[in-house]
Design an enzyme around this catalytic site. Structure first.
Site, PDB file in Angstrom:
ATOM      1  N   LYS A 156      65.566  -4.130 -34.405  1.00 45.76           N
ATOM      2  CA  LYS A 156      64.717  -4.680 -35.460  1.00 45.76           C
ATOM      3  C   LYS A 156      65.434  -4.643 -36.811  1.00 45.76           C
ATOM      4  O   LYS A 156      66.131  -3.681 -37.143  1.00 45.76           O
ATOM      5  CB  LYS A 156      63.408  -3.892 -35.552  1.00 45.76           C
ATOM      6  N   CYS A 190      52.302  -5.000 -34.722  1.00 52.80           N
ATOM      7  CA  CYS A 190      52.134  -5.394 -36.118  1.00 52.80           C
ATOM      8  C   CYS A 190      53.082  -6.552 -36.384  1.00 52.80           C
ATOM      9  O   CYS A 190      54.276  -6.441 -36.142  1.00 52.80           O
ATOM     10  CB  CYS A 190      52.405  -4.233 -37.062  1.00 52.80           C
ATOM     11  N   GLU A 232      58.200  -4.811 -47.143  1.00 55.90           N
ATOM     12  CA  GLU A 232      56.939  -5.466 -46.788  1.00 55.90           C
ATOM     13  C   GLU A 232      56.043  -5.546 -48.007  1.00 55.90           C
ATOM     14  O   GLU A 232      56.006  -4.627 -48.833  1.00 55.90           O
ATOM     15  CB  GLU A 232      56.195  -4.700 -45.684  1.00 55.90           C
ATOM     16  N   GLU A 243      52.172  -7.167 -47.951  1.00 51.44           N
ATOM     17  CA  GLU A 243      51.279  -7.909 -47.060  1.00 51.44           C
ATOM     18  C   GLU A 243      49.814  -7.668 -47.373  1.00 51.44           C
ATOM     19  O   GLU A 243      49.436  -6.603 -47.866  1.00 51.44           O
ATOM     20  CB  GLU A 243      51.492  -7.456 -45.606  1.00 51.44           C
TER      21      GLU A 243
END
Length: 276
Positions: free
Chosen positions: A119, A131, A198, A200
């Site tokens: 990842k 997720c 992130e 979000e």
């Protein structure tokens, strides 16, 4: 006393549609999107130095089109996963839509996954069942105006079903759309490894199921079903790493929900919890 509002919260709240499209010319305005799931060729992505040393399959996924939002979860346009997760863009306020699935089995144990080494963001970290991001395509976007929250919820449920299959090999028949329970939306920001991060509005979904798993090793390095007490023990283990959104949801909501799984919908809220 009311909680203080961070400067970053103020920044993101101040950004209107035109501000976002001007600041981020890579974003395709919603009215000009084609419904394509990605807009950049993988060949172009591979040439980008920012991906040097990263896995080719994961690089391809960075071409996918996320749903770019304003502070109130109103869709603005389509932005690639790459553009949406570059920390430099995030610091300027770029925001996108996401979802987090919490799958419990008949023993009320929660299915966790450890994100694979491959990842690009938050690798090797334990997190909730799944997720990811709804794509900026009609079936996952929902109401383009943002006025119909149920339509947006249906879109993220559709995306959740797709990603549970892609990451964990869970057949869609084991996780029917109607079995997902939407609970709330959280708005958070978290850095990953300097370059990436992130930012979000995360739709939280809970589902009860006993699916057959067929793990995709490019996505998931390990998995486990845990009780609430076992998860708390994991949190106390300094050798284990956890994604920031998972820790945030656990600290703010999860254990209270877990104690009330049979009536968890009483906690449902359409409000956005801005946790900046």
């Amino acid at each position: 006393m009311p909680s203080s509002v961070s400067p970053y919260d103020t920044l993101v709240k101040s950004l209107k549609r035109d501000d976002i499209l001007t600041a981020f010319p890579e974003i395709i305005p919603l009215e000009k999107t084609t419904g394509a799931s990605s807009t950049i060729s993988s060949t172009e992505s591979k040439k980008s130095e920012i991906f040097s040393g990263h896995d080719e399959e994961q690089i391809k996924l960075m071409d996918e089109n996320c749903i770019v939002l304003d502070y109130n979860d109103i869709p603005i346009g389509a932005g690639t996963k790459k553009v949406c997760h570059i920390m430099e863009n995030i610091e300027k306020g770029l925001l996108h839509r996401a979802f987090s699935v919490f799958l419990f089995n008949d023993e009320n144990k929660l299915l966790l996954q450890k994100r694979a080494d491959e990842k690009i963001t938050f690798a090797k970290m334990w997190t909730n069942t799944c997720c990811s991001h709804p794509l900026c395509i009609p079936s996952e976007l929902g109401d383009a105006s943002g006025d119909d929250i149920e339509s947006s919820i249906l879109g993220v449920k559709t995306a959740a079903q797709r990603k549970l299959d892609q990451e964990l090999g869970i057949n869609p028949s084991d996780v029917p759309i109607d079995d997902f329970k939407f609970l709330t939306r959280i708005h958070y920001k978290a850095p990953s490894n300097g370059i990436w991060g992130e930012h979000e509005i995360d739709y939280i979904l809970i589902i009860k199921s006993n699916p057959t798993l067929n793990i995709n090793p490019n996505e998931v390095g390990d998995y486990a079903y845990v009780s609430a007490d076992e998860l708390k023990e994991m949190f106390n283990n300094p050798d284990l790493l956890f994604t920031p959104w998972f820790k945030l949801i656990c600290e703010s909501y999860l254990f209270k929900w877990w104690e009330n799984l049979d009536e968890v919908e009483k906690f449902k809220s359409y409000e956005i919890d801005h946790m900046l």
